[in-house]
Design a protein around this motif. Structure first.
Motif, PDB file in Angstrom:
ATOM      1  N   ILE A   1      -2.209  15.732  -8.850  1.00 51.07           N
ATOM      2  CA  ILE A   1      -1.976  14.895  -7.666  1.00 51.07           C
ATOM      3  C   ILE A   1      -0.475  14.849  -7.412  1.00 51.07           C
ATOM      4  O   ILE A   1       0.270  14.154  -8.106  1.00 51.07           O
ATOM      5  CB  ILE A   1      -2.549  13.481  -7.885  1.00 51.07           C
ATOM      6  N   ASP A   2      -0.039  15.642  -6.443  1.00 55.11           N
ATOM      7  CA  ASP A   2       1.365  15.648  -6.052  1.00 55.11           C
ATOM      8  C   ASP A   2       1.438  15.875  -4.550  1.00 55.11           C
ATOM      9  O   ASP A   2       0.416  16.098  -3.880  1.00 55.11           O
ATOM     10  CB  ASP A   2       2.163  16.704  -6.817  1.00 55.11           C
ATOM     11  N   ALA A   3       2.660  15.828  -4.004  1.00 52.59           N
ATOM     12  CA  ALA A   3       2.820  15.910  -2.552  1.00 52.59           C
ATOM     13  C   ALA A   3       2.256  17.204  -1.981  1.00 52.59           C
ATOM     14  O   ALA A   3       1.615  17.210  -0.917  1.00 52.59           O
ATOM     15  CB  ALA A   3       4.298  15.763  -2.193  1.00 52.59           C
TER      16      ALA A   3
ATOM     17  N   GLU B   1       0.835  -1.202   0.000  1.00 51.66           N
ATOM     18  CA  GLU B   1       0.000   0.000   0.000  1.00 51.66           C
ATOM     19  C   GLU B   1       0.871   1.253   0.000  1.00 51.66           C
ATOM     20  O   GLU B   1       0.567   2.240  -0.683  1.00 51.66           O
ATOM     21  CB  GLU B   1      -0.937  -0.010   1.209  1.00 51.66           C
ATOM     22  N   GLN B   2       1.953   1.242   0.758  1.00 50.78           N
ATOM     23  CA  GLN B   2       2.866   2.386   0.802  1.00 50.78           C
ATOM     24  C   GLN B   2       3.483   2.658  -0.574  1.00 50.78           C
ATOM     25  O   GLN B   2       3.559   3.806  -1.018  1.00 50.78           O
ATOM     26  CB  GLN B   2       3.985   2.121   1.814  1.00 50.78           C
ATOM     27  N   ILE B   3       3.919   1.599  -1.244  1.00 47.72           N
ATOM     28  CA  ILE B   3       4.561   1.750  -2.554  1.00 47.72           C
ATOM     29  C   ILE B   3       3.585   2.340  -3.571  1.00 47.72           C
ATOM     30  O   ILE B   3       3.947   3.224  -4.364  1.00 47.72           O
ATOM     31  CB  ILE B   3       5.112   0.395  -3.048  1.00 47.72           C
TER      32      ILE B   3
ATOM     33  N   PHE C   1       3.919  15.475   7.809  1.00 47.70           N
ATOM     34  CA  PHE C   1       5.027  15.426   6.856  1.00 47.70           C
ATOM     35  C   PHE C   1       5.773  14.096   6.908  1.00 47.70           C
ATOM     36  O   PHE C   1       6.116  13.520   5.878  1.00 47.70           O
ATOM     37  CB  PHE C   1       5.997  16.589   7.153  1.00 47.70           C
ATOM     38  N   ASP C   2       6.033  13.609   8.100  1.00 47.38           N
ATOM     39  CA  ASP C   2       6.796  12.357   8.242  1.00 47.38           C
ATOM     40  C   ASP C   2       6.080  11.188   7.583  1.00 47.38           C
ATOM     41  O   ASP C   2       6.712  10.313   6.975  1.00 47.38           O
ATOM     42  CB  ASP C   2       7.030  12.053   9.725  1.00 47.38           C
ATOM     43  N   PHE C   3       4.755  11.175   7.709  1.00 44.70           N
ATOM     44  CA  PHE C   3       3.979  10.065   7.125  1.00 44.70           C
ATOM     45  C   PHE C   3       4.076  10.096   5.600  1.00 44.70           C
ATOM     46  O   PHE C   3       4.337   9.059   4.959  1.00 44.70           O
ATOM     47  CB  PHE C   3       2.516  10.168   7.570  1.00 44.70           C
ATOM     48  N   LEU C   4       3.900  11.282   4.997  1.00 47.67           N
ATOM     49  CA  LEU C   4       3.983  11.394   3.544  1.00 47.67           C
ATOM     50  C   LEU C   4       5.397  11.105   3.051  1.00 47.67           C
ATOM     51  O   LEU C   4       5.587  10.481   1.996  1.00 47.67           O
ATOM     52  CB  LEU C   4       3.538  12.787   3.099  1.00 47.67           C
ATOM     53  N   ALA C   5       6.390  11.559   3.805  1.00 49.17           N
ATOM     54  CA  ALA C   5       7.781  11.305   3.420  1.00 49.17           C
ATOM     55  C   ALA C   5       8.076   9.811   3.406  1.00 49.17           C
ATOM     56  O   ALA C   5       8.803   9.311   2.533  1.00 49.17           O
ATOM     57  CB  ALA C   5       8.718  12.036   4.387  1.00 49.17           C
ATOM     58  N   GLU C   6       7.509   9.088   4.371  1.00 47.63           N
ATOM     59  CA  GLU C   6       7.711   7.642   4.428  1.00 47.63           C
ATOM     60  C   GLU C   6       7.121   6.957   3.196  1.00 47.63           C
ATOM     61  O   GLU C   6       7.698   6.003   2.656  1.00 47.63           O
ATOM     62  CB  GLU C   6       7.084   7.091   5.704  1.00 47.63           C
ATOM     63  N   LEU C   7       5.963   7.437   2.738  1.00 46.81           N
ATOM     64  CA  LEU C   7       5.347   6.877   1.539  1.00 46.81           C
ATOM     65  C   LEU C   7       6.234   7.100   0.320  1.00 46.81           C
ATOM     66  O   LEU C   7       6.439   6.180  -0.491  1.00 46.81           O
ATOM     67  CB  LEU C   7       3.968   7.520   1.305  1.00 46.81           C
TER      68      LEU C   7
END
Length: 489
Positions: free
Chosen positions: A62-64, A12-14, A83-89
């Motif tokens: 659709i971008d960060a 799901e992350q990928i 931010f940390d959650f999106l960065a991890e994705l």
């Protein structure tokens, strides 16, 4: 129920990380995926995908940056990790080439979760409360499972070039502009273009007009010519009765002679030939008078799976399909439900389905008694769902009742059996007792086939020659029809 192992967090992350950093992945992802494709316990993943969907609906990129803004607008940005959650994705992505496979894998996990839930509910229902009809319960369960498993393949977009090439090849291979299954009646095929895959075709008339016999003739013609599998659901007649009619169609010997047993040695030879001809076909009959729409769906799927092929299904007739576990407030609602489901089944199996239907009594109140599409009994939904509608009208049927009588010639005298007079033996008194009705019954009649709806072609009227005593239809020649003998308007 523990569904923990029926998902993949890293996958799901990928997928989400790819969509955040690659425009093509983002477009494909929002088109192919749904929020349920992400595990319900992974709230952060679901919220990110929800934000992406909202941006897509608003025609925003659709971008960060835009996803961050949308998450803040939804008031969930900080709750899911910011931010940390999106960065991890984003950091989870190493390659984009396998994105389509990742998407399919996510969808398969969802289907597996849905399947497990259905199975668990089935177990709970079967063990915790009384089941009124085990047959209906099993049919519903099979349909639910089939609905899930049928979605396991994800269809991809095809370019105009691919589709054009496919359709172009079909057009080049088609005969006389007929793309679908040919009914065996050339005039009718030319008028409506055959029976197309995914199409719902209604054959409707007043009782006694010959609609079941037309459906049976079409089945037999296709079965003989193609040797493909055909399913015939006979909700009014037994298999034996239906087969007797088919023997008459194949042999040219009247149904009354077959049923009463006034058969000459020649007749028996012809009937044996008919048996051999019918036995070579792949016709399959279901005679249940208590069959539900769920049963029909399950049986058709099973037959296609077992045979590896299914060319055509006939349901005779839609008005007497049983409700099963479904409850309806009116016949109109019931038939509308059946019609919609049969159309969906035709699309699912990619085959034509013929439904036999009644015309209501309103047709009898008109002076000419010619049926109209609006007079389909029970529901206007059939009119909406069907791709083609054939309405049958036979003036001779009414003339024999003393209604609007006009003299006409009979066609064919006794010529269907190669000039053998249908096996009548002048030296056999028992057989001669039937001579009068044999001669009368062997006359053909003009049958109007009104193509009242045709989504892929023109509407209009076609004439067939119908032999009521035999149940056989044929394409008539100009010499056989003299319109001065008929009043059809």
């Amino acid at each position: 129920m523990d569904l923990t192992f029926l998902h993949d967090d890293e996958l799901e992350q990928i997928v989400l990380g790819s969509m955040l950093t690659d425009k093509k992945c983002a477009i494909d992802g929002v088109s192919l995926l749904e929020i349920d494709d992400f595990f319900v316990a992974n709230r952060g993943h679901r919220e990110v995908f929800k934000a992406m969907k909202q941006l897509d609906l608003a025609d925003s990129a659709i971008d960060a940056a835009n996803v961050t803004s949308q998450l803040k607008q939804n008031k969930v940005y900080e709750e899911i990790g910011g931010f940390d959650f999106l960065a991890e994705l984003i950091e989870s992505v190493t390659i984009y080439q396998n994105f389509d496979q990742y998407v399919k894998k996510l969808q398969e996990f969802k289907l597996l979760r849905n399947l497990v839930e259905v199975c668990q509910k089935t177990i709970d229902t079967a063990t915790e409360k009384s089941i009124e009809s085990i047959s209906d319960f099993l049919a519903r369960t099979e349909n639910k499972i089939e609905e899930i498993t049928s979605k396991r393949s994800v269809s991809d977009f095809k370019s105009a070039r691919e589709v054009a090439k496919l359709v172009g090849n079909l057009i080049q291979k088609s005969k006389s502009g007929i793309d679908g299954l040919e009914t065996g009646f050339s005039d009718l095929d030319r008028q409506m273009g055959g029976l197309g895959n995914g199409q719902l075709i209604v054959v409707a008339a007043r009782p006694g007009m010959g609609k079941s016999m037309l459906a049976l003739n079409i089945c037999f013609n296709i079965a003989k010519r193609t040797n493909r599998t055909i399913a015939y659901f006979s909700l009014e007649m037994s298999n034996e009765e239906l087969m007797r009619r088919l023997f008459a169609v194949s042999s040219g010997i009247t149904q009354r002679k077959i049923n009463f047993g006034f058969l000459s040695p020649q007749d028996k030879v012809l009937l044996k030939d008919a048996e051999n001809e019918i036995s070579k076909t792949n016709l399959f009959f279901e005679e249940s008078t208590a069959i539900s729409i769920d049963d029909i769906e399950v049986k058709c799927r099973k037959l296609k799976e077992q045979r590896g092929d299914l060319a055509l299904v006939v349901v005779d007739h839609i008005g007497i399909i049983k409700e099963g576990s479904h409850k309806f407030n009116s016949d109109q609602e019931k038939i509308a439900y059946f019609s919609t489901h049969l159309k969906a089944l035709a699309l699912e199996l990619n085959i034509p389905i013929i439904i036999v239907a009644h015309i209501n009594r309103g047709a009898e109140k008109k002076e000419n008694r010619i049926p109209e599409l609006s007079e389909l009994r029970g529901s206007g939904q059939i009119e909406n769902d069907c791709d083609k509608a054939l309405l049958l009208y036979r003036q001779g049927y009414y003339r024999r009742q003393g209604i609007d009588v006009k003299e006409k010639r009979g066609f064919g005298d006794a010529s269907l059996n190669n000039g053998q007079n249908n096996g009548v033996n002048p030296n056999n008194e028992a057989e001669n007792e039937q001579t009068n009705f044999q001669e009368d019954d062997n006359r053909g009649e003009k049958m109007d086939i009104i193509v009242a709806k045709n989504r892929q072609g023109a509407t209009g009227k076609v004439w067939l020659l119908f032999f009521p005593a035999i149940g056989r239809f044929s394409t008539a020649t100009d010499k056989q029809f003299d319109d001065s003998d008929f009043v059809t308007d």
